[in-house]
Each structure stands twice: as C-alpha cells, then as structure tokens.
Design an enzyme around this catalytic site. Structure first.
Site, PDB file in Angstrom:
ATOM      1  NE  ARG A  52      -3.652  -2.437   2.174  1.00  0.00           N
ATOM      2  CZ  ARG A  52      -4.635  -2.787   2.980  1.00  0.00           C
ATOM      3  NH1 ARG A  52      -4.973  -1.993   3.980  1.00  0.00           N
ATOM      4  NH2 ARG A  52      -5.301  -3.903   2.780  1.00  0.00           N
ATOM      5  NE  ARG A  56      -1.720   4.898   8.969  1.00  0.00           N
ATOM      6  CZ  ARG A  56      -3.001   4.620   8.748  1.00  0.00           C
ATOM      7  NH1 ARG A  56      -3.394   4.273   7.538  1.00  0.00           N
ATOM      8  NH2 ARG A  56      -3.891   4.702   9.718  1.00  0.00           N
ATOM      9  CD  GLU A  92      -9.436  -1.618  10.201  1.00  0.00           C
ATOM     10  OE1 GLU A  92      -9.712  -0.402  10.174  1.00  0.00           O
ATOM     11  OE2 GLU A  92      -9.374  -2.328   9.179  1.00  0.00           O
ATOM     12  CB  SER A 138     -11.749  -4.938   8.111  1.00  0.00           C
ATOM     13  OG  SER A 138     -12.843  -4.296   7.509  1.00  0.00           O
ATOM     14  NE  ARG A 149      -2.555  -1.454  11.646  1.00  0.00           N
ATOM     15  CZ  ARG A 149      -3.442  -0.525  11.305  1.00  0.00           C
ATOM     16  NH1 ARG A 149      -4.705  -0.631  11.686  1.00  0.00           N
ATOM     17  NH2 ARG A 149      -3.088   0.493  10.557  1.00  0.00           N
TER      18      ARG A 149
END
Length: 418
Positions: A257, A272, A344, A347, A384
């Site tokens: 990403r 991140r 988070e 998801s 993460r």
RNA sequence: GGAGGAUUCGCAUAGUGGCCUAGUGCGCCCGCCUGCUAAGCGGGUUUCGGGUGAUACCCGAUCAUGGGUUCAAAUCCCAUAUCCUCCGCCA
C-alpha cells in the site's frame, strides 16, 4: 455494480442508502436516467437491425432485377443502423459510468453516519496499561525483532525488517491462522500479488483506492493491497453450481500500500507500512446465506484474537465508512496499551452481490436459473497484529510472553532480551 | 527480445461472404423401452439484454477483444490480448 432491476423497482431504497452513507441521492437518479436513455437507444437500434436482417435475407433469395431495388433501400438503412449503434455505444458508456459511481446498497442494520458513528457491539478481555509501558517499536528493537532503521536504509520510510524471533513470531501467527482456516473448511491459497487491470477493476479498487495502489507501468500490472483481489478474481466469469455450501478460501500474501495522504500518521513502528503480510478469508455463497456467512467470518476472526490473548472490541462500521462494495462491515480492534486505545486489526465485509456482478460470478439457484453469487471477505491475521501482541504481553523485565497457541510454532514461552 | 501456431456452446471439434436460425460427438436434463443394470430410441441443452411482472412467445446482441470493408461477416482486412511451440538471453 448494483442490481438494476432492484433499483428500477425500488429507487427510494437506494436513495435512502445514499443518504445513510452521507452521499448524495442524485447519483441514483443519474443512473436511472442513464439507464432509460440507454434502453431507448437500444430499442431503436434493435428495431432497425431486425429490419436490416430481414432485408438481407430477401436479397439473398431475390432475382437480379429485384436485387437492385432492394439494395437502394438497404444502403440508407445501413447508415441508420450505424448511427443508432453509435448512439447505443455512447449511452452505454454513460450508463456504465453512472453504474460505477453508485456504491452498494447499505444493509438495513448498518448504523448511519460517518467514521465516528460506529456502534460497539462488544468488548472482550481486560484492557490494561502496564507501568512504564513501552511501545511495540521499543520492545521490538530492544529484543531484536523489528529493524525499521535498516528498513528505511534499504527501502525508505514505512519499511522494516522482521528479524530473529520477530520473523518467527509472524510466521507462527500466519501458520496458526492458516491452520485454523483449514480446520474450518477453507481451502488454503497462495495467490499472485501482481494482477492485471481488470482484476483490480473488478474488485472495485481502482475507484476510491486508486491512490493507494502500486502500479508497474512497464508491465501494466498492479501490486495488490490485499489478497481479496486475486481471491475474488479467482472465480471471475465462472458459474459455481448450486453453491449449497459456501466456497471458502484463505490466502497468505504480502500486501502493498502506498499510504498516500497518511503523512505523519502512525509513522512509528509497523502500524502503518507499505508492505505487510496477511491471511485473508474469502467466501463465495448464495445471497440468502451471506449474512450468516458474515457472522461466521467475524467469529473466526474473534477466535484468532482470543488465541493471541488480546483484549479487543467489535464494531459495526457506519454506512459512511463502508467501502464501495460493502453492504455491511464489522471491524475488530485490539487494545494498544502504549496508545491507550483500540486499533483496527481485522475487517470483514459483506459485499452481497455487488462485487460478483462486476466479476460475473454466478451460481445455479433453486429453480435451476443462473443468478449472481455473494462475496465476503475478512482478515485472519496481519503483520499489524504484532503491535498488539508485543505490547499486551510485555513483562516488567523487558521480555515478552508468547501466547500459548504460538508456543509450539516458536519453541519458546518467552522472548527474552539477549 | 525474435519466429511460428492457436482462440467457435460445459468439453472436443466442423464451419473460405447470404443454404449459420452455428452442424456433429461427448457430457448433462426430460421422456420412452426394458426382470434389474448397461445398451438402445425420441426430445431438450451458449450466454446476456429487452418487450415484461411470467418457466410460454417475440426481438436484439454474442464465434477471444476492439476497429474496418460490405446491402450482408464466425468467414475478408487491420490492431490488440491471451495461450501453446521453438530460438535467444537470464536466474
């Protein structure tokens, strides 16, 4: 892509859905009128084309004399067909663009509003902040698990090396996740992470997420940000039969990403990053089974969190924070002691038939007719998670306790300072 | 990087401008026949969209994709994509 018949039948439901997302209902009416334009263009083309085909047949049988007369008429007709066809092409393009602009119909139960309007469904485990709390980067650096400095030297900001037990810890977690998935009926997969434009387009990532995606121009390939892309694309253009049982896949992959627009956000450590690893669950099922399947994916995520012995909460994400494809989304957020808040970790989205319609994935329904399948996805483990694992299991002597479920993989109960 | 070949219904194939409303075989579905099974016989079977709410009927699109030629294209021309084979280079 929305179900057009459903839209024509009940446009108000879609207008309400848009409002719930905090988006304009105008795009519903734009689509409706583009659809009407397109259909009227189609109809006039089809009428002309039918006439042309009929005349063509007469000419084939006609005598030379008759032929001359017929040819004069067909010539002008050919022109008319051509203009009608170009009108169809133009209205089709407008119609498709309008169709792409409309996100999935939000589930009735999903809370309305934006990012902050989620509903907390439950909190599990006890959240604590240890005395002299250290964040995951301090812990990881001290124990030789994470090396962000050399990551930056080699690849730049937001890159890292996992080293020694850090690498082992991640492999252990990913392995455990795959094992759990296989035990619950998922087919394990290692998919391609470079994909073609149509795979990326089909899953809807080229729209709102296009800034987030790495693109290899020389080869016209995209690096995936999640294995949801190759998993959804796996069955594209296929008919999956009666789908009486959902088809479930769990993929390991690296994810990439660009994190454009997140400057200054979570710059420390591995919260991140540009590249991370993930186990992703993906289900193809009948639309009527999708809601139950969604609950199952959520429960598998919670099982993994419990195995990692992490305090977490489950939130029902509000309509405005759903992706384009999702009708409903549950996130789980694990406790991060150094920040004193939840972050988070997983998801799971129910995309109903939205994604499958674009990817042309069908099944055979009870009446034996072809119908569009439903797709769902959910996270089972990512890099993460290490953040929350290291921080929640840190001990006063500087060591980190290894969750029981990971001990067999790691061969130790505690990661000690060297 | 270069040279050749291929792409037609679920699969395999036929199809060199109007006889294609795409044939045949296999598979699949329905039926018939038959102590049972197998075989045999008859019928059906691309997909998508529209008329349309409808499993019937009608129309259109669809032979890898996009353009072009033509009154008319699976068929002729151009471009592209993908797959296969071979050569070269590299790990």
């Amino acid at each position: 892509m929305i179900d057009l018949r459903a839209l024509r039948e009940d446009p108000d439901a879609y207008r309400a859905s848009q409002r719930k997302r905090g988006a304009s209902p105008d795009s519903v009416d734009a689509l409706l009128s583009a659809d009407a334009d397109h259909r009227s263009a189609l109809q006039s083309f089809e009428t002309l084309r039918a006439e042309q085909k009929g005349l063509g047949k007469q000419i084939a049988k006609a005598s030379p004399d008759e032929k001359q007369g017929l040819l004069a008429r067909t010539k002008t007709l050919a022109e008319e067909v051509k203009t009608a066809e170009s009108r169809v092409t133009a209205t089709a393009a407008a119609f498709e663009a309008a169709g792409r602009a409309l996100p999935n119909l939000v589930a009735g139960e999903a809370p309305a509003g934006g990012e902050d309007d989620f509903i907390v469904l439950r909190e599990v485990g006890e959240t604590t902040v240890p005395e002299n709390v250290r964040d995951h980067l301090e812990i990881g650096t001290a124990l030789g698990l994470i090396d962000t400095e050399r990551g930056a030297k080699t690849s730049g900001a937001r890159f890292y090396y996992l080293t020694g037990d850090g690498a082992m810890l991640q492999l252990a977690m990913l392995n455990l996740a795959i094992q759990q998935a296989v035990a619950t009926g998922f087919t394990p997969m290692i998919p391609p992470v470079l994909v073609r434009p149509d795979a990326m387009e089909g899953t809807g990532f080229l729209g709102e997420h296009s800034d987030e995606i790495y693109y290899l121009e020389r080869d016209e390939l995209y690096l995936v940000g999640t294995s949801e892309v190759p998993l959804a694309s796996y069955h594209s253009g296929e008919n999956l039969g009666d789908l009486s049982e959902p088809r479930r896949y769990a993929a390991w992959s690296s994810c990439f990403r660009r994190e454009a627009g997140s400057y200054g956000k979570d710059t420390k450590g591995i919260l991140r990053v540009h590249q991370f690893d993930k186990i992703e669950m993906f289900s193809f099922c009948r639309p009527e089974d999708a809601e139950a399947e969604h609950r199952k994916l959520l429960s598998y995520e919670e099982q993994m969190l419990k195995k990692m012995e992490l305090p977490y909460r489950v939130i029902d994400v509000a309509a405005g924070d759903l992706g384009t494809s999702a009708a409903r989304k549950f996130d789980t957020e694990a406790w991060v002691p150094s920040q004193g808040r939840y972050r988070e970790l997983t998801s799971t989205s129910n995309c109903t038939t939205f994604q499958a319609r674009r990817l042309n994935i069908k099944y055979r329904d009870e009446q034996g007719r072809n119908a569009v399948a439903a797709t769902l996805n959910g996270t089972l483990a990512t890099t993460r998670w290490l953040v929350s694992i290291l921080e929640n299991h840190q001990q006063p002597d500087g060591s980190v306790a290894v969750p029981k479920a990971l001990q067999p993989f790691l061969g130790k109960e505690v990661i000690e300072p060297k």
